[in-house]
Design a protein around this motif. Structure first.
Motif, PDB file in Angstrom:
ATOM      1  N   ILE A  75      45.026  34.166  29.987  1.00  0.00           N
ATOM      2  CA  ILE A  75      45.068  34.892  31.256  1.00  0.00           C
ATOM      3  C   ILE A  75      44.294  36.201  31.190  1.00  0.00           C
ATOM      4  N   ASP A  76      44.057  36.721  29.962  1.00  0.00           N
ATOM      5  CA  ASP A  76      43.285  37.957  29.840  1.00  0.00           C
ATOM      6  C   ASP A  76      41.795  37.700  29.615  1.00  0.00           C
ATOM      7  N   ASP A  77      41.389  36.418  29.595  1.00  0.00           N
ATOM      8  CA  ASP A  77      39.969  36.080  29.437  1.00  0.00           C
ATOM      9  C   ASP A  77      39.328  36.038  30.817  1.00  0.00           C
ATOM     10  N   VAL A  78      39.228  37.203  31.427  1.00  0.00           N
ATOM     11  CA  VAL A  78      38.793  37.304  32.820  1.00  0.00           C
ATOM     12  C   VAL A  78      37.367  36.788  33.001  1.00  0.00           C
ATOM     13  N   ASP A  79      36.483  37.062  32.042  1.00  0.00           N
ATOM     14  CA  ASP A  79      35.092  36.622  32.169  1.00  0.00           C
ATOM     15  C   ASP A  79      34.996  35.101  32.240  1.00  0.00           C
ATOM     16  N   THR A 105      42.119  32.902  40.977  1.00  0.00           N
ATOM     17  CA  THR A 105      43.440  33.232  40.437  1.00  0.00           C
ATOM     18  C   THR A 105      44.164  34.281  41.266  1.00  0.00           C
ATOM     19  N   ALA A 106      43.481  34.785  42.269  1.00  0.00           N
ATOM     20  CA  ALA A 106      43.948  36.018  42.891  1.00  0.00           C
ATOM     21  C   ALA A 106      45.385  35.973  43.396  1.00  0.00           C
ATOM     22  N   TYR A 163      54.224  43.556  31.805  1.00  0.00           N
ATOM     23  CA  TYR A 163      53.143  42.617  31.522  1.00  0.00           C
ATOM     24  C   TYR A 163      52.539  42.058  32.812  1.00  0.00           C
ATOM     25  N   LEU A 164      53.385  41.650  33.746  1.00  0.00           N
ATOM     26  CA  LEU A 164      52.886  41.068  34.991  1.00  0.00           C
ATOM     27  C   LEU A 164      52.095  42.087  35.801  1.00  0.00           C
ATOM     28  N   THR A 201      46.656  43.687  37.635  1.00  0.00           N
ATOM     29  CA  THR A 201      45.586  44.683  37.632  1.00  0.00           C
ATOM     30  C   THR A 201      44.316  44.119  37.009  1.00  0.00           C
ATOM     31  N   SER A 202      44.470  43.322  35.948  1.00  0.00           N
ATOM     32  CA  SER A 202      43.315  42.776  35.235  1.00  0.00           C
ATOM     33  C   SER A 202      42.623  41.675  36.029  1.00  0.00           C
TER      34      SER A 202
END
Length: 245
Positions: free
Chosen positions: A45-49, A58-59, A203-204, A209-210
Motif C-alpha cells: 500500500i506504500d508503493d505509490v509509484d 485507490t482514492a 496508520y490509516l 495522506t500517502s
C-alpha cells in the motif's frame, strides 16, 4: 491466527464490505505451526509509484472502506486487525485493499466495546467529561477515579487553545506532553487493545495522506461518522441510550 482471520472476514461479510478482502484459510492444511491460506496478489500500500503506474484507482472508495471496516469491527463487533502496516496491506489490481497477518487481532469484550462506542460519540460532540468516563470504563484509569478532578487538572481551555492555535507544532507537542504527564499522575495507563486501536488509526491516517493527498481528512472523518450513524444508528442508540437523530 486462522480463527482471527475468519472472525475479521465474518465482519466484512456481515457489513457487505466489498472494498476489503482477506485470504481464505485452508482448514485441512493448517497445523499448529503452519498457516496455509489463499494467495492474493497486489502492491504494498506504500508503493505509490507502482500503484499509480498500474493505473489503479485507490482514492476514495478503498480508503473509506478501510476506515469504515476498521471502526465497524472495533465498535460494532468488538474485533479488528491489530497490526496494520504497509507490510501486510496490499492494493489489488481491481483497487481493493487486501489484509494479511492476523496474528495480532484486537478484541474488546462487551463492556469495553460499549466504552469505545461511547468514546467515539463523545469525541464527535467534544464532550470531554464523557470521553474521560469512557476511558475509565476502558480501564485507562483506576476504578473510582474522580473524573471531575481529572478534568479540572487538565485545564481544558489551555489545551483547546493549543490544539486550535494553528501550525505551531512545538507548542502543541509541549502541551500534549503536559497533558499526558497529568494523566499519568492520575494513574492513567493505556490498555493494550486501546493502543492497538490508536495505532491503527494513525496508520490509516498516514495511508490516506500517502495514497490520496487531495482527500480532506476532516471530510473523511465526517463521512465515517455519517456512515456509522446511518448504518448502525439503531445499535448505537440502543447501546448508548441516545437519540441519534
Amino acid at each position: 491466527e486462522a480463527q482471527n482471520l475468519l472472525d475479521i472476514a465474518e465482519v466484512l461479510a456481515r457489513t457487505e464490505q466489498r472494498q476489503i478482502v482477506c485470504p481464505r484459510p485452508h482448514p485441512s492444511l493448517i497445523t499448529r505451526r503452519v498457516l496455509v491460506m489463499e494467495r492474493l496478489y497486489g502492491y504494498r500500500i506504500d508503493d505509490v509509484d507502482s500503484i499509480n503506474a498500474a493505473g489503479i484507482d485507490t482514492a476514495r472508495e478503498m480508503l473509506r472502506g478501510l476506515l469504515s471496516s476498521f471502526f465497524e469491527g472495533a465498535i460494532i463487533f468488538g474485533v479488528f486487525h491489530g497490526d496494520l502496516h504497509a507490510g501486510n496491506t496490499l492494493v489489488t489490481a481491481d483497487g481493493r485493499a487486501a489484509l494479511f497477518d492476523f496474528g495480532i487481532t484486537g478484541r474488546f469484550p462487551e463492556p469495553r466495546r460499549l466504552a469505545v462506542m461511547q468514546l467515539m460519540m463523545a469525541s464527535a460532540t467534544q464532550d470531554y467529561r464523557a470521553q474521560l468516563s469512557a476511558l475509565v470504563d476502558l480501564g485507562m484509569f483506576p476504578a473510582g477515579t474522580d473524573v471531575d478532578a481529572v478534568l479540572a487538572d487538565l485545564d481544558l481551555d489551555t489545551l483547546t487553545a493549543a490544539v486550535t492555535a494553528g501550525p505551531d507544532t512545538a507548542v502543541m507537542v509541549d502541551t500534549m506532553k503536559l497533558v499526558f504527564g497529568k494523566l499519568l499522575g492520575h494513574g492513567a495507563k493505556i490498555p493494550k487493545e486501546l493502543m492497538l486501536l490508536i495505532k491503527g488509526v494513525i496508520y490509516l491516517d498516514g495511508a490516506i495522506t500517502s495514497l490520496a493527498a487531495n482527500l480532506n481528512i476532516g471530510e473523511e472523518v465526517g463521512h465515517l461518522f455519517t456512515y456509522m450513524l446511518e448504518t448502525h444508528g439503531d445499535a448505537l442508540a440502543m447501546a448508548l441510550r441516545l437519540d441519534v437523530r
